[in-house]
Scaffold this active site. Structure first.
Site, PDB file in Angstrom:
ATOM      1  N   LEU A 326       8.413 -11.754  -6.958  1.00 24.82           N
ATOM      2  CA  LEU A 326       9.856 -11.918  -7.118  1.00 24.82           C
ATOM      3  C   LEU A 326      10.081 -12.794  -8.338  1.00 24.82           C
ATOM      4  O   LEU A 326       9.350 -13.759  -8.563  1.00 24.82           O
ATOM      5  CB  LEU A 326      10.487 -12.567  -5.889  1.00 24.82           C
ATOM      6  CG  LEU A 326      10.329 -11.857  -4.547  1.00 24.82           C
ATOM      7  CD1 LEU A 326      10.967 -12.691  -3.434  1.00 24.82           C
ATOM      8  CD2 LEU A 326      10.961 -10.469  -4.587  1.00 24.82           C
ATOM      9  N   GLU A 327      11.102 -12.508  -9.103  1.00 30.58           N
ATOM     10  CA  GLU A 327      11.338 -13.186 -10.377  1.00 30.58           C
ATOM     11  C   GLU A 327      11.493 -14.702 -10.247  1.00 30.58           C
ATOM     12  O   GLU A 327      11.343 -15.438 -11.222  1.00 30.58           O
ATOM     13  CB  GLU A 327      12.576 -12.612 -11.054  1.00 30.58           C
ATOM     14  CG  GLU A 327      13.857 -12.871 -10.290  1.00 30.58           C
ATOM     15  CD  GLU A 327      14.955 -11.869 -10.603  1.00 30.58           C
ATOM     16  OE1 GLU A 327      16.024 -12.307 -11.025  1.00 30.58           O
ATOM     17  OE2 GLU A 327      14.736 -10.653 -10.428  1.00 30.58           O
TER      18      GLU A 327
END
Length: 521
Positions: A326-327
């Protein structure tokens, strides 16, 4: 010894016209005590006013973070990446009450490091061909801002085009940690994310600004393990100590503190109930079928991907076969999704926000799953602005432009779509009123031309149809069982796609309420 500040005194100290930087991600990591005090002081005294606010990721879960200071007059300009979960600040943008520049989230995080080195800005190809490109919209996100100066510049180096995201000197940055010692050293042991607090502190000090930390605990000097210190004390000017973590320093929106989300405890994933079989799960299941390698590094975006693909991977027993990211800096685990996107159960690693974007920009993930609000005939995708509704791009542009393969996940129509699934078939009970496949998108968040020029592998997956991007436009490759090609697909598009000569039905297992039994070669 580092200075302790009262939040109200801090709010009164900030001069009018200051530039302040915020660090946070969705509903996590914001300095709610500090921001609430600033907003309240403005309501009572009209000060501080005319602030420029800089932030990388979205800064609210609809009620906290930047929402505390979303007041006309208090803010005059915002430079950020996402406002989808910040209705008050979004209203100011949409009603042209403030200037607004929207830049890609990863570029904003990397700009902090450029600023820390006193460079003129962040140079990158990310954003070319999208609304951030000054030849398109220049990242100006409302009518009021269109009359203002261009900030992003297009430059050429060795005959290659790049964008220059300029340095924005900060007067203050508000960062959040868990503990601070008497010398100002900060740790993040109870936080769900590290984010970019170190880079933000470096960037602020480079221009003579003040670094203010919000923390839960004050501890004696020389009691913190040096490897746990995320921000060293010489960078910290002062701190605000939390009195009520329930209202001022929640770990995530649904929990004041849970050791699962700080990585201190692992939980049984077998106990997680399968998500219901609906069209969002159908879309996610078809997307997961694109995971053809057991060594793939993937990214999940907010929306359908972040909500359903993690649970589907868990249901199919694929957790140990792929590397999910996830960023926000999360590696591995099962994402929470919804307004807690960016956090996961059982993460294998939690990296600094900006360092994961190094990987996204450089190596590029093998596959990213992203949402889509509009798709046009040449493959452009809009996720950032719909009519006057200003959401922002977040990390979407950074990740999709660099990924080896991009899979967009969206319902075929919007606005009232109702469906049913039985006997392995999809049935449209009520068609949506909004056609998502349109001649021209309202804003280019993903450039189909850039993708085809660079031979990108791009797919568009819906509950009833699967398309791929070709140089000639979108090509329809698959149709869901139970769906009529003309009535349910072609008549619900503003353009006619290329029809594959090998058009086939989507896999029946996607529409059955049991495991798909995905196997890798």
């Amino acid at each position: 010894m580092v200075q302790s500040l009262n939040a109200n005194d801090l709010a009164r100290e900030i001069p009018d016209g200051s530039t302040i930087a915020l660090v946070g991600f969705g509903g996590m990591g914001q300095c709610d005590k500090i921001l609430r005090a600033i907003g309240q002081n403005y309501k009572e005294t009209g000060k501080p006013n005319d602030l420029t606010v800089f932030h990388t990721a979205g800064q609210s879960d609809k009620s906290n973070g930047i929402e505390h200071i979303a007041e006309e007059g208090l803010i005059s300009r915002v430079i950020g990446g996402h406002w989808g979960l910040a209705p008050k600040i979004r209203k100011l943008i949409e009603e042209n009450k403030i200037d607004c520049y929207c830049w890609p989230q990863g570029q904003l995080t990397h700009l902090l490091r450029a600023m820390a080195n006193k460079l003129p800005g962040q140079i990158s190809p990310v954003g070319l061909g999208t609304f951030v490109d000054p030849r398109v919209e220049g990242g100006k996100f409302n009518e009021r801002t269109k009359a203002k100066e261009d900030l992003v510049q297009m430059i050429t180096i060795s005959n290659e085009e790049f964008l220059l995201y300029p340095s924005i000197p900060f007067d203050y940055v508000f960062i959040r940690g868990t503990s601070i010692d008497e010398n100002g050293n900060i740790t993040t042991e109870e936080e769900p994310l590290k984010l970019e607090i170190l880079s933000a502190a470096h960037a602020t000090k480079a221009y003579g600004g003040k670094v203010i930390a919000q923390v839960k605990y004050l501890v004696n000097k020389e009691t913190l393990h040096p490897k746990n210190v995320v921000v060293p004390g010489y960078l910290v000017d002062a701190f605000v100590l939390v009195e009520d973590a329930v209202t001022e320093h929640r770990q995530i929106p649904s929990a004041v503190f849970d050791p699962v989300f700080s990585g201190d405890v692992r939980t049984s994933l077998e106990s997680l109930a399968p998500i219901e079989l609906d069209i969002r799960k159908v879309i996610g299941r078809r997307a997961v079928q694109e995971l053809t390698s057991s060594s793939a590094v993937i990214n999940l975006g907010i929306g359908i991907p972040g909500d359903v693909i993690g649970p589907i991977i868990n249901e199919e027993g694929l957790n140990d076969r792929i590397t999910l990211t996830l960023e926000s800096g999360i590696i591995g685990g099962i994402p929470l999704g919804a307004n807690e996107f960016g956090v996961a159960r059982n993460a294998d690693a939690i990296l600094d926000h900006e360092y994961l974007f190094d990987y996204y920009h450089g190596a590029g993930v093998d596959l990213t799953f992203m949402g889509a609000a509009e798709v046009d005939q040449i493959g452009n995708v809009n996720v950032s602005k719909f009519g006057t509704r200003t959401v922002g791009c977040g990390g979407f542009i950074d990740i999709t432009q660099s990924a080896k393969k991009v899979v967009f996940c969206t319902t075929f129509t919007g606005g009232g779509l109702k469906t049913s699934i039985h006997n392995g078939k999809l049935h449209i009970l009520q068609e949506g009123t909004i056609k998502k496949f349109t001649n021209y998108v309202n804003q280019i968040s993903f450039s189909g031309k850039y993708a085809t020029d660079h031979s990108k592998d791009v797919m568009y997956i819906t509950e009833r149809a699967v398309f791929v991007l070709t140089k000639a436009g979108l090509e329809l490759k698959e149709v869901a069982p139970g769906i009529d090609l003309v009535k349910d697909i072609l008549n619900q598009m503003d353009f006619k796609p290329i029809i594959s000569p090998s058009l086939k039905e989507m896999d029946y297992s996607i529409f059955e309420d049991k495991s798909m039994n995905i196997k890798y070669n």
